[in-house]
Scaffold this motif. Structure first.
Motif, short mmCIF file in Angstrom:
data_model
loop_
_atom_site.label_atom_id
_atom_site.label_comp_id
_atom_site.label_asym_id
_atom_site.label_seq_id
_atom_site.Cartn_x
_atom_site.Cartn_y
_atom_site.Cartn_z
N VAL A 176 44.74 -19.60 -29.56
CA VAL A 176 45.35 -19.35 -28.26
C VAL A 176 46.74 -18.73 -28.44
CG1 VAL A 176 46.26 -20.46 -26.18
CG2 VAL A 176 44.03 -21.13 -27.10
N ALA A 177 47.51 -19.27 -29.39
CA ALA A 177 48.84 -18.71 -29.64
C ALA A 177 48.74 -17.26 -30.09
CB ALA A 177 49.56 -19.55 -30.68
N ARG A 178 47.78 -17.00 -30.98
CA ARG A 178 47.62 -15.62 -31.45
C ARG A 178 47.18 -14.70 -30.31
NH1 ARG A 178 44.39 -16.66 -35.03
NH2 ARG A 178 42.42 -16.07 -34.06
N LEU A 179 46.25 -15.19 -29.49
CA LEU A 179 45.80 -14.40 -28.35
C LEU A 179 46.97 -14.12 -27.40
CD1 LEU A 179 43.54 -13.14 -26.62
CD2 LEU A 179 43.15 -15.38 -25.61
N ALA A 180 47.79 -15.15 -27.16
CA ALA A 180 48.94 -14.95 -26.27
C ALA A 180 49.93 -13.96 -26.87
CB ALA A 180 49.62 -16.29 -26.00
N ARG A 181 50.18 -14.08 -28.18
CA ARG A 181 51.10 -13.13 -28.82
C ARG A 181 50.55 -11.71 -28.76
NH1 ARG A 181 51.69 -17.28 -32.69
NH2 ARG A 181 50.18 -16.24 -34.04
N GLU A 182 49.25 -11.58 -29.03
CA GLU A 182 48.67 -10.23 -28.99
C GLU A 182 48.77 -9.63 -27.59
OE1 GLU A 182 44.74 -10.71 -30.40
OE2 GLU A 182 45.30 -10.91 -32.53
N ARG A 183 48.42 -10.43 -26.58
CA ARG A 183 48.50 -9.91 -25.22
C ARG A 183 49.94 -9.66 -24.80
NH1 ARG A 183 45.19 -12.98 -20.89
NH2 ARG A 183 45.68 -11.04 -19.83
N GLN A 701 60.33 7.79 -35.15
CA GLN A 701 59.16 7.25 -35.82
C GLN A 701 59.56 6.21 -36.86
OE1 GLN A 701 56.95 10.54 -37.37
NE2 GLN A 701 56.39 11.35 -35.34
N ARG A 702 60.65 6.51 -37.61
CA ARG A 702 61.13 5.52 -38.57
C ARG A 702 61.58 4.24 -37.86
NH1 ARG A 702 63.67 10.07 -40.89
NH2 ARG A 702 65.67 9.42 -40.00
N ALA A 703 62.28 4.44 -36.75
CA ALA A 703 62.71 3.26 -36.00
C ALA A 703 61.51 2.47 -35.48
CB ALA A 703 63.60 3.69 -34.83
N GLN A 704 60.47 3.22 -35.03
CA GLN A 704 59.29 2.52 -34.54
C GLN A 704 58.59 1.77 -35.67
OE1 GLN A 704 58.46 2.35 -31.33
NE2 GLN A 704 56.85 0.91 -31.89
N ARG A 705 58.50 2.41 -36.83
CA ARG A 705 57.90 1.71 -37.98
C ARG A 705 58.74 0.50 -38.37
NH1 ARG A 705 57.00 7.12 -39.74
NH2 ARG A 705 58.86 7.03 -41.06
N GLN A 706 60.07 0.68 -38.28
CA GLN A 706 60.96 -0.43 -38.61
C GLN A 706 60.77 -1.58 -37.63
OE1 GLN A 706 64.95 0.97 -38.81
NE2 GLN A 706 65.79 -0.91 -39.69
N LEU A 707 60.66 -1.25 -36.35
CA LEU A 707 60.44 -2.29 -35.34
C LEU A 707 59.08 -2.94 -35.50
CD1 LEU A 707 61.94 -0.56 -32.18
CD2 LEU A 707 62.94 -2.42 -33.49
N ASP A 708 58.05 -2.12 -35.82
CA ASP A 708 56.72 -2.68 -36.02
C ASP A 708 56.70 -3.61 -37.23
OD1 ASP A 708 55.90 -1.23 -33.87
OD2 ASP A 708 55.04 0.42 -35.03
N ALA A 709 57.40 -3.20 -38.31
CA ALA A 709 57.46 -4.08 -39.49
C ALA A 709 58.20 -5.38 -39.15
CB ALA A 709 58.15 -3.35 -40.64
N MET A 710 59.28 -5.26 -38.39
CA MET A 710 60.02 -6.47 -38.01
C MET A 710 59.18 -7.35 -37.10
SD MET A 710 62.86 -7.95 -38.56
CE MET A 710 63.82 -9.32 -37.92
N GLN A 711 58.42 -6.71 -36.19
CA GLN A 711 57.56 -7.50 -35.30
C GLN A 711 56.47 -8.20 -36.09
OE1 GLN A 711 58.01 -7.81 -31.85
NE2 GLN A 711 56.52 -9.44 -32.16
N ALA A 712 55.89 -7.50 -37.08
CA ALA A 712 54.87 -8.14 -37.91
C ALA A 712 55.46 -9.30 -38.72
CB ALA A 712 54.25 -7.10 -38.84
N LEU A 713 56.68 -9.09 -39.23
CA LEU A 713 57.34 -10.17 -39.98
C LEU A 713 57.61 -11.37 -39.07
CD1 LEU A 713 58.70 -11.20 -42.56
CD2 LEU A 713 60.79 -10.01 -41.84
N ASP A 715 55.94 -12.17 -36.30
CA ASP A 715 54.67 -12.83 -36.00
C ASP A 715 54.17 -13.64 -37.20
OD1 ASP A 715 54.81 -11.68 -33.53
OD2 ASP A 715 53.53 -9.97 -34.05
N ARG A 716 54.36 -13.09 -38.40
CA ARG A 716 53.89 -13.82 -39.59
C ARG A 716 54.69 -15.11 -39.79
NH1 ARG A 716 55.61 -12.82 -44.82
NH2 ARG A 716 56.40 -10.77 -44.21
N GLY A 729 61.27 -21.03 -50.53
CA GLY A 729 61.28 -19.68 -51.10
C GLY A 729 60.58 -18.68 -50.20
N VAL A 730 59.55 -19.12 -49.48
CA VAL A 730 58.87 -18.22 -48.54
C VAL A 730 59.82 -17.80 -47.44
CG1 VAL A 730 56.93 -18.00 -46.95
CG2 VAL A 730 56.65 -19.29 -49.08
N LEU A 731 60.60 -18.78 -46.92
CA LEU A 731 61.57 -18.45 -45.87
C LEU A 731 62.65 -17.52 -46.39
CD1 LEU A 731 62.64 -18.89 -43.03
CD2 LEU A 731 63.83 -20.92 -43.86
#
Length: 923
Positions: A176-183, A701-713, A715-716, A729-731
């Motif tokens: 549910v959390a993943r679905l909410a984040r995706e939406r 485009q670089r900024a968008q990729r940068q934002l997408d990478a930050m968003q993926a990080l 979410d992860r 260490g993961v943090l």
């Protein structure tokens, strides 16, 4: 009936006592129609116990659904919920599902969705929930015990605020959390795309509106079509205001294009008229030049040739002046015109000199006075390249002949003059033919006998034709003279005509009278005609004086205009704007036309003066335009160097804009060259701006990729929870990865990401800190065997037995081993019991402070002292909560020897505090 009798004989369900009514309700049967009515009435009783007892008798859902429409009580809702969820009654599932699908009570539907005994029933309840009540859907998505129900409720949450709340609260179900984040990400992406589209539409609108206010340039239409295609390429529909702005901007652009097309048509028409004027000038000039050349190639020059030449010259001068008022001739054509006028003046002056001495030449020639002929010929100064007249030719031959031969005539020349006489008679040139005939008759006697006999019949025949022509002229001219006298007399008597019409008609009559010559000449008619003409002259005298004064004023105005323009040309401004000079030229042309008419004898001279001035002004305009063209070529070179340079694209674009501003400030280059220069300059600037746009796109485009990478990080890390302190260490790796992505592009999305990232990192660090505390407590609990051994040894030592050291496991090391050894040492040299009690109390209060537990009033001094110590120790390096707990527990292990009763008294509170510290935050 008294109250006692009513109590005695009334039904029990109407008894005033609520307990009696409750008992009566429990005995009623809802299957009986009358008793069911009583139960329905009792369901609305004022006492809650009676209502509950009455509703408990219902096993069917339909009556309760009927009751809930008319009366709603907590007991009714509770009973209905119990029947629907299957906790009471035996209603089949299909009927319950059907009843739930028809419910509109949102609170009841939530209860059924949470506690229903079947997944199908819960799904039906969730489906019946209103879409407007997103809070209820979020509760179901987060707290419902069935995954399918949670997912069905989560799917119906659509607002951004609801999805954000669902992301925060949906810890129970990761799907549910993943679905909410995706939406939520999709919603934000759609919002960002919508905002980008809206910004792009607004950019196009602004560009189109600015383009509509710009002046026309060679690429104006292409830029307008490009903006139109960009607008039409946008997929979403514009608002009414945007559509109105778009139509207004398009209308303004089309107006600019239409005005330019109209201006181009005007310029084309002007160019065509200028070309037609040049062709007309050249044709007239060629005709005059051909006439002059024809005069030079002819054998003899006659008065008719001079009259034709003068008429042709007057036509050329009039047409030339009229055309020059409209368009100035070019330099080569003007020089040809000046040379033709010089040649005309030379011929005209020679003819005037001849006409002034023609009569004397004829008399001297008739008298044979050779000396007089020589003097007259010298006075005439006839040009050598100009064909002589017949009279001059005869005079020259007479002078060149020897005195002995002066009485003879050349037969060949005589024959030519006879032929010339015949030609004059055929053309109707009466005057010239009459003079030539008289001269031939005088010279006929001087011919030899044989030639005289041969020419005499032809001369008689031509004399008869001349007499016939004289009679015919008199026959035609007589009535014509009468008509002209009558017409001029009527004109002199007419007082209704305006002065201009009277003058025009008078000139026409005088011209017609003069054209008659001496045909049918009558002295009385001539005197009468002259008298009427004099009367008209006297009548027109004031008007002619006013007209002459006006012509003189116009002449003075034209001369003043010429002087102003000449002063401008004598000291031209080297930085003058060609457009301003063109405006001066056009206004001067308009003023020149306004100052008309002028005196005829001076019109040609001042017209030629104005033509030279206009030519000089046009030369100045061309010179300035050429200098502007050179300056614009330098700007093109600067733009090319800017394009070839390695400067940043934004700086190059800014410099290109400054070059464009300088381009506009320079003015216009020569027509034709301006368009070519602009196309080249605009092409270079477009390439500069295109490189800037490409770099912007790359940066975006670089900024968008940068934002997408930050968003993926984000979410992860949002979906990750540390299970032990070893996961720190993961943090740290994620934090290093986020720092590598910095700086993020400026914007609201980046700010939101930073806030969310800071919250997630803070939460994970807090959990790691709690995990570290929990692990410390676990390690302490693992030392309970060692602690119990120390307590036993403490009790033995305090009981009087020799102190004995406790042996520790080899795995114990570090601070714990030093504390263990200190405990053994303190057992051998025990401190005072009061110190031990105070140390234990101090450690207990310290642990309570770490756990955030409440302390008694008696522990307040210790709490204050410990807080002061913590503040003082934190000045150098602030310890973490786990490190501080480790120090306290280590000190607790080292404290001793502890009496058993003291430890029993403190151990309970210590265990409670440690248990509280052991609790972990929810994942």
């Amino acid at each position: 009936m008294s109250g006692w009798f009513r109590q005695l004989f009334a039904p029990r369900w109407q008894h005033p006592d609520a307990e009696r009514r409750q008992q009566a309700a429990g005995q009623l049967d809802p299957q009986q129609q009358q008793e069911r009515a009583v139960l329905e009435q009792l369901a609305g009783d004022e006492d809650a116990r009676v209502r509950q007892a009455a509703l408990a008798r219902f096993e069917s859902i339909d009556p309760l659904l009927t009751l809930i429409d008319s009366q709603s009580s907590p007991e009714l809702r509770t009973r209905l919920a119990a029947l629907l969820v299957g906790a009471a009654g035996s209603t089949p599932l299909a009927q319950r599902v059907e009843h739930v699908s028809r419910l509109t009570d949102q609170q009841l539907l939530q209860e059924i969705a949470l506690h229903g005994d079947n997944q199908q029933l819960r799904l039906a309840a969730v489906a019946a929930l209103s879409d407007d009540d997103e809070d209820a859907l979020i509760v179901q998505a987060c707290e419902n015990g069935i995954a399918a129900v949670r997912h069905a409720a989560a799917v119906r949450v659509s607002s951004e605020a609801g999805l954000q709340q669902l992301c925060r609260r949906a810890r129970r179900d990761k799907q549910v959390a993943r679905l909410a984040r995706e939406r939520l990400n999709a919603l934000r992406a759609d919002a960002a795309q919508q905002a980008a589209t809206e910004a792009e539409r607004e950019r196009i609108l602004s560009a189109l509106e600015q383009h509509g206010h710009h002046a026309w340039e060679p690429l104006y239409a292409g830029r307008y079509r490009h903006l139109q295609r960009e607008w039409e390429a946008l997929k979403d529909l514009p608002s009414a205001e945007q559509e109105r702005r778009y139509q207004d901007a398009c209308l303004q652009c089309r107006k600019t294009l239409t005005d330019h097309d109209a201006q181009q048509h005007v310029h084309a028409a002007l160019d065509q008229r200028r070309e037609d004027a040049d062709q007309t000038r050249e044709g007239l000039l060629e005709a005059l030049e051909e006439t002059l050349e024809g005069l030079l190639r002819s054998e003899h020059l006659a008065a008719q040739d001079i009259d034709s030449l003068r008429a042709q010259k007057r036509l050329l001068a009039t047409r030339w002046q009229a055309l020059s008022d409209q368009h100035a001739p070019d330099d080569a054509l003007r020089q040809r015109y000046d040379r033709a006028l010089e040649e005309y003046d030379r011929v005209g002056h020679a003819w005037e000199r001849f006409r002034a001495r023609a009569a004397e030449l004829d008399q001297a020639l008739t008298a044979g006075d050779r000396a007089a002929l020589q003097a007259l010929l010298a006075a005439c100064a006839w040009p050598d390249d100009l064909p002589p007249t017949s009279l001059l030719a005869r005079a020259v031959r007479s002078v060149e002949q020897q005195p002995t031969a002066c009485s003879t005539v050349d037969p060949v020349q005589f024959q030519r003059e006879v032929d010339e006489l015949g030609a004059l008679l055929e053309r109707g040139a009466f005057k010239s033919a009459s003079r030539l005939h008289q001269r031939l008759r005088q010279r006929l006697e001087q011919l030899p006998e044989e030639h005289r006999r041969r020419h005499q019949p032809a001369l008689k025949r031509l004399g008869a034709q001349l007499a016939e022509l004289r009679d015919w002229r008199g026959f035609v001219a007589g009535p014509k003279r009468d008509q002209l006298c009558q017409a001029i007399e009527e004109l002199a008597e007419d007082t209704q005509l305006s002065e201009s019409a009277l003058d025009r008609r008078h000139r026409q009559l005088v011209k017609e009278w003069a054209s008659l010559g001496d045909a049918a000449a009558d002295r009385a008619l001539s005197a009468h005609f002259r008298a009427c003409s004099d009367r008209i002259h006297q009548r027109l005298a004031p008007w002619r004086e006013a007209l002459d004064a006006e012509r003189q004023r116009n002449l003075e105005a034209r001369e003043a205009l010429c002087e102003q323009l000449e002063a401008l040309l004598d000291k031209p401004d080297p930085e003058a704007d060609p457009d301003a000079l063109r405006d001066i030229r056009d206004r001067a042309r308009e003023q020149w036309r306004r100052y008309s008419p002028v005196p005829r004898d001076q019109a040609e001279a001042v017209g030629r003066r104005f033509g030279r001035i206009r030519h000089g002004l046009q030369s100045l305009i061309d010179q300035r335009a050429q200098s502007i063209a050179a300056a614009k070529r330098e700007l093109i070179d600067a733009a090319q160097a800017l394009l070839d340079g390695d400067q940043p694209s934004q700086r190059r674009a800014d410099q290109a804009k400054r070059l464009q501003q300088r381009w506009r400030a320079l003015g216009r280059a020569p027509k034709g060259e301006e368009q070519a220069l602009w196309r080249e300059f605009r092409g270079i600037c477009d390439r500069i701006f295109a490189s800037r746009e490409a770099e912007r796109n790359d940066r975006a485009q670089r900024a968008q990729r940068q934002l997408d990478a930050m968003q993926a990080l984000i979410d992860r890390l949002d979906g990750w929870q540390p299970a032990a302190t070893a996961d720190a260490g993961v943090l740290e790796s994620a934090i290093n990865e986020a720092e590598a992505l910095e700086p993020l592009p400026a914007g609201r999305r980046s700010d939101g990401m930073r806030r969310r990232w800071s919250g997630i990192v803070r939460a994970r660090r807090e959990r790691l800190a709690r995990l570290a505390v929990s692990e410390e407590v676990n390690r302490w609990q693992a030392l309970q065997t060692l602690l119990n051994a120390h307590l036993a040894a403490d009790a033995a030592a305090l009981g009087g037995q020799p102190p004995d050291d406790v042996e520790a496991d080899d795995s114990l090391g570090g601070d714990w081993l030093s504390a263990h050894r200190l405990r053994n040492a303190r057992r051998r040299e025990p401190p005072a019991l009061h110190d031990v009690e105070e140390s234990l109390a101090r450690l207990r209060v310290h642990l309570a402070l770490l756990a955030g537990s409440r302390l008694g009033q008696q522990d307040e001094p210790l709490r204050l002292a410990i807080q002061v110590e913590r503040l003082n120790e934190g000045l150098g390096r602030e310890l973490s909560k786990a490190e501080e707990l480790h120090e306290v527990l280590r000190e607790l292990l080292a404290t001793g020897p502890v009496p058993a009763e003291l430890w029993q008294r403190e151990a309970q509170e210590l265990d409670a505090i440690l248990t509280q510290l052991l609790r972990l935050p929810p994942p």
